[in-house]
Design a protein around this motif. Structure first.
Motif, PDB file in Angstrom:
ATOM      1  N   MET A  77      -3.670   6.156   3.566  1.00 31.41           N
ATOM      2  CA  MET A  77      -3.440   5.348   4.761  1.00 31.41           C
ATOM      3  C   MET A  77      -3.614   6.220   5.998  1.00 31.41           C
ATOM      4  O   MET A  77      -3.508   7.438   5.931  1.00 31.41           O
ATOM      5  CB  MET A  77      -2.021   4.735   4.722  1.00 31.41           C
ATOM      6  CG  MET A  77      -1.818   3.835   3.509  1.00 31.41           C
ATOM      7  SD  MET A  77      -0.100   3.346   3.201  1.00 31.41           S
ATOM      8  CE  MET A  77       0.118   2.024   4.372  1.00 31.41           C
TER       9      MET A  77
ATOM     10  N   GLU B   9      -0.815   3.890  10.151  1.00 33.85           N
ATOM     11  CA  GLU B   9      -0.205   3.086   9.091  1.00 33.85           C
ATOM     12  C   GLU B   9       0.982   3.803   8.447  1.00 33.85           C
ATOM     13  O   GLU B   9       1.966   3.165   8.055  1.00 33.85           O
ATOM     14  CB  GLU B   9      -1.244   2.744   8.016  1.00 33.85           C
ATOM     15  CG  GLU B   9      -2.314   1.786   8.501  1.00 33.85           C
ATOM     16  CD  GLU B   9      -3.497   1.676   7.551  1.00 33.85           C
ATOM     17  OE1 GLU B   9      -4.138   0.622   7.526  1.00 33.85           O
ATOM     18  OE2 GLU B   9      -3.796   2.657   6.828  1.00 33.85           O
TER      19      GLU B   9
ATOM     20  N   ASN C 271       0.698   4.151  -2.773  1.00 36.60           N
ATOM     21  CA  ASN C 271       0.433   5.544  -2.421  1.00 36.60           C
ATOM     22  C   ASN C 271       1.512   6.488  -2.931  1.00 36.60           C
ATOM     23  O   ASN C 271       1.202   7.553  -3.456  1.00 36.60           O
ATOM     24  CB  ASN C 271       0.309   5.689  -0.906  1.00 36.60           C
ATOM     25  CG  ASN C 271      -1.100   5.465  -0.416  1.00 36.60           C
ATOM     26  OD1 ASN C 271      -1.857   6.400  -0.266  1.00 36.60           O
ATOM     27  ND2 ASN C 271      -1.468   4.208  -0.212  1.00 36.60           N
TER      28      ASN C 271
ATOM     29  N   ARG D 111       0.832  -1.211   0.000  1.00 35.12           N
ATOM     30  CA  ARG D 111       0.000   0.000   0.000  1.00 35.12           C
ATOM     31  C   ARG D 111       0.863   1.255   0.000  1.00 35.12           C
ATOM     32  O   ARG D 111       0.512   2.256  -0.618  1.00 35.12           O
ATOM     33  CB  ARG D 111      -0.952  -0.038   1.185  1.00 35.12           C
ATOM     34  CG  ARG D 111      -1.960  -1.189   1.047  1.00 35.12           C
ATOM     35  CD  ARG D 111      -2.825  -1.318   2.268  1.00 35.12           C
ATOM     36  NE  ARG D 111      -3.547  -0.091   2.535  1.00 35.12           N
ATOM     37  CZ  ARG D 111      -3.916   0.297   3.751  1.00 35.12           C
ATOM     38  NH1 ARG D 111      -3.605  -0.433   4.799  1.00 35.12           N
ATOM     39  NH2 ARG D 111      -4.566   1.423   3.909  1.00 35.12           N
TER      40      ARG D 111
ATOM     41  N   LEU E  97       3.770   3.171  10.682  1.00 36.92           N
ATOM     42  CA  LEU E  97       4.051   1.729  10.638  1.00 36.92           C
ATOM     43  C   LEU E  97       4.990   1.391   9.475  1.00 36.92           C
ATOM     44  O   LEU E  97       5.926   0.604   9.628  1.00 36.92           O
ATOM     45  CB  LEU E  97       2.736   0.958  10.494  1.00 36.92           C
ATOM     46  CG  LEU E  97       2.854  -0.552  10.326  1.00 36.92           C
ATOM     47  CD1 LEU E  97       3.398  -1.186  11.597  1.00 36.92           C
ATOM     48  CD2 LEU E  97       1.506  -1.172   9.967  1.00 36.92           C
ATOM     49  N   VAL E  98       4.742   1.992   8.319  1.00 40.69           N
ATOM     50  CA  VAL E  98       5.568   1.710   7.141  1.00 40.69           C
ATOM     51  C   VAL E  98       7.043   1.994   7.446  1.00 40.69           C
ATOM     52  O   VAL E  98       7.932   1.231   7.073  1.00 40.69           O
ATOM     53  CB  VAL E  98       5.097   2.546   5.923  1.00 40.69           C
ATOM     54  CG1 VAL E  98       6.084   2.425   4.768  1.00 40.69           C
ATOM     55  CG2 VAL E  98       3.712   2.093   5.478  1.00 40.69           C
TER      56      VAL E  98
ATOM     57  N   ILE F 242      11.716   1.242   2.386  1.00 41.27           N
ATOM     58  CA  ILE F 242      10.980   0.169   1.692  1.00 41.27           C
ATOM     59  C   ILE F 242      11.665  -0.124   0.351  1.00 41.27           C
ATOM     60  O   ILE F 242      11.807   0.786  -0.476  1.00 41.27           O
ATOM     61  CB  ILE F 242       9.510   0.586   1.448  1.00 41.27           C
ATOM     62  CG1 ILE F 242       8.804   0.916   2.757  1.00 41.27           C
ATOM     63  CG2 ILE F 242       8.759  -0.518   0.680  1.00 41.27           C
ATOM     64  CD1 ILE F 242       8.680  -0.241   3.725  1.00 41.27           C
TER      65      ILE F 242
END
Ligand SMILES: Nc1ncnc2c1ncn2[C@@H]1O[C@H](COP(=O)(O)OP(=O)(O)OP(=O)(O)O)[C@@H](O)[C@H]1O
Ligand SMILES: [Mg+2]
Lengths: 311, 244
Positions: free
Chosen positions: B93, B97, A191, A187, B100-101, A201
């Motif tokens: 989000m 969240e 985004n 997600r 959290l990422v 990430i």
């Protein structure tokens, strides 16, 4: 149902169990024709849900999902028809081949987004369809390839339960993924890739992984479907089927867990009623999907949620 | 010891020399200011340090490690965080969240059991208490910036690059944000490089300033030194004879 689900979340699980129990009892009261529809519906539940994992949760709108189902179907189909390999052994090989192709296509698309990714995957899908159609010696082209059932004697009832178990397995896996770190990464990447990368990430890996997982799931669904039909034709990797999967996902609710399930079962049932008016239903579904994408991006599920929060 | 060492870094876009042979370093415990007129190359310099773009020439070292050309996620995991000039929270989000990422993105992701606590603590710290379940898209500008800051802190950085943390804020909000940045440095030991157009703020918060103009580093020193420097005045006010 409105009364039960209006207030709390818990009754929803109850509703889910009741629906599932009803569904599992189908062979007891459905005729052969509608049992067939239910089986096809389950195939589409797997297709739409796994496509949604890729397109709805990482934003990679691939048009090669039907192609991956075709890869799964033809791999185990050819192995069974030409080499006599039991379909139960061909099935994991079909999944593996689809996963490897997912890795290849995902890597190819890694610098692309939006329409470029869609066009590249569409090209990939059409190339595969043309190859399968023309390699008559191996695939028997549009004549179709005869394959044995997954195991034992052919039985619609057994096939139904196999597909039901497979669909539940796929849905359980998708649910697990969505609630995991990988799901959150999906997600985040959808985004904003730049922001996600700035937080550690590994965007490239996450995007390719989504292709591999979705590809493997489509390969699994396609292989099972092929052994149920016992005749595999290039239709399974056609854009017709792809657009149907897309319409099911979008109309049901893209980027939601329930949406593709609802969309797949709803549109598959609906197609049975409107098929008599000719093969235009995919065109109509496509147009409806366009309107839904524009005016209700979360599809039927989104509308239902809006309705519930309004009352 | 210098945490970040930028060594003769250059970057051009087509014919435009956006950053030209820039060298500087970031010391332990400091808030380093980076100023310069619009289009001076400040954001480009951040992008070069954070790995979003690769320099044509020169090296970037961080914590003794050569990070030139590493992908942004590796640089983030090494302990160098950044925020964006226009905040980029994950709009679809929730605040929870979003943070959290960043916990997941760490080289060693935070254990499941510690996450709720960590997230709540970070959101409290930046002033977003009680907004865990709000969608980022529903936040106003300052809250979006706060969220981005919480997210950057959640990566557990040694150095954070802030690109115009105060842009678009009212003066009260600016005071809050400045207090926040100072307390992050003091309580969490995070060092900052801070791009800002609001001169008053940067003059009070930074011990040392860099001035960039047309891609070149034209001045480096204390705020008082910089304010007196002829080239800086020229860069901001135009050529000295323009007023004659
Ligand atoms: N990706 C890019 N491609 C082409 N040109 C770019 C790119 N990024 C920046 N530039 C150009 O490089 C120059 C420096 O831009 P940069 O954004 O670094 O300036 P800045 O100092 O951050 O300005 P501001 O204070 O307005 O944010 C500008 O002329 C800009 O147009
Ligand atoms: Mg800038």
């Amino acid at each position: 149902m409105e009364v039960i689900t209006a207030n709390t979340k818990k009754p929803l699980t109850v509703v889910g169990i009741v629906v599932l129990a009803l569904f599992a009892a189908f062979p007891l009261f459905l005729g052969q024709y509608w049992l067939h529809t239910a089986i096809v519906g389950l195939f589409y539940v797997m297709m739409a849900s796994s496509w949604n994992l890729l397109a709805g949760y990482t934003g990679q709108v691939s048009f090669a999902h039907a192609a991956f189902a075709g890869v799964g179907a033809y791999t185990s189909g050819i192995l069974a028809a030409k080499a006599g390999l039991p379909p139960l052994l061909g099935l994991p090989i079909g999944i593996a081949v689809a996963a490897v192709l997912g890795l290849a296509l995902g890597s190819l698309c890694i610098r692309m987004g939006g329409i470029y990714l869609s066009l590249t995957t569409l090209g990939f899908s059409e190339i595969l369809r043309i190859i399968v159609t023309n390699e008559y010696e191996i695939t028997r082209g549009t004549m179709g390839l005869k394959t044995p059932p997954l195991f034992g004697e052919y039985s619609k009832t057994v096939s139904f339960y196999v597909l039901l178990a497979a669909a539940l397995l796929i849905l359980w896996l998708i649910r697990r993924i969505l609630n995991s770190d990988l799901g959150a990464s999906f997600r985040a990447v959808q985004n904003d890739e730049t922001a996600a990368a700035s937080l550690g990430i590994p965007v490239v890996r996450v995007r390719i992984l989504a292709f591999v997982i979705a590809g493997a799931m489509a390969g699994f669904a396609g292989s099972l479907y092929g052994h149920y039909l016992m005749l595999i034709t290039p239709h399974i990797l056609s854009l017709d089927l792809m657009f149907l999967v897309l319409a099911m996902t979008v109309i049901g609710g893209m980027g939601t867990f329930i949406g593709p399930i609802v969309g797949a079962l709803f549109l598959e049932t609906l197609s049975e009623y409107i098929r008599v008016y000719g093969e235009y239903h995919i065109l109509i579904f496509g147009l409806v999907a366009l309107a839904v994408a524009r005016f209700a991006p979360q599809g039927l599920v989104g509308l239902w949620r809006q309705f519930r929060s309004a009352v | 010891m210098s945490l970040v060492v930028v060594d003769h870094v250059s970057k051009s876009f087509g014919g435009l020399q956006a950053v030209s042979d820039v060298s500087f370093h970031v010391n332990e415990g400091e808030i380093l200011g980076l100023i310069g007129p619009n289009g001076a190359g400040k954001t480009t310099l951040f992008n070069l340090v954070a790995g979003a773009i690769t320099p044509d020439r020169g090296r970037v070292r961080f914590n003794g490690l050569d990070i030139t050309g590493l992908p942004p996620y590796r640089i983030s995991r090494a302990g160098l965080a950044r925020t964006f000039q226009v905040a980029r929270p994950f709009l679809g989000m929730t605040c929870y969240e979003n943070v959290l990422v960043a916990l997941i993105g760490r080289a060693h992701p935070a254990p499941d059991s510690e996450r709720p606590e960590l997230i709540r603590e970070l959101l409290d710290f930046v002033g977003l208490s009680g907004k865990e379940s709000f969608l980022a898209s529903s936040l106003n500008l300052i809250d979006k910036k706060r969220l981005e800051l919480a997210r950057a802190l959640a990566t557990r950085p040694r150095v954070a690059l802030l690109d115009e943390a105060l842009g678009g804020l009212s003066s009260i909000e600016m005071d809050q944000a400045m207090g926040l940045i100072r307390s992050i440095r003091d309580k969490r030991g995070v060092n900052f490089v801070w791009i800002e157009h609001v001169m008053g703020a940067i003059m009070t918060l930074c011990e040392r300033l860099l001035v960039l103009n047309q891609g070149m580093l034209i001045c480096e020193g204390t705020p008082a030194d910089v304010a007196r420097d002829a080239r800086v005045i020229e860069a901001y006010l135009g050529a000295p004879d323009a007023g004659d």
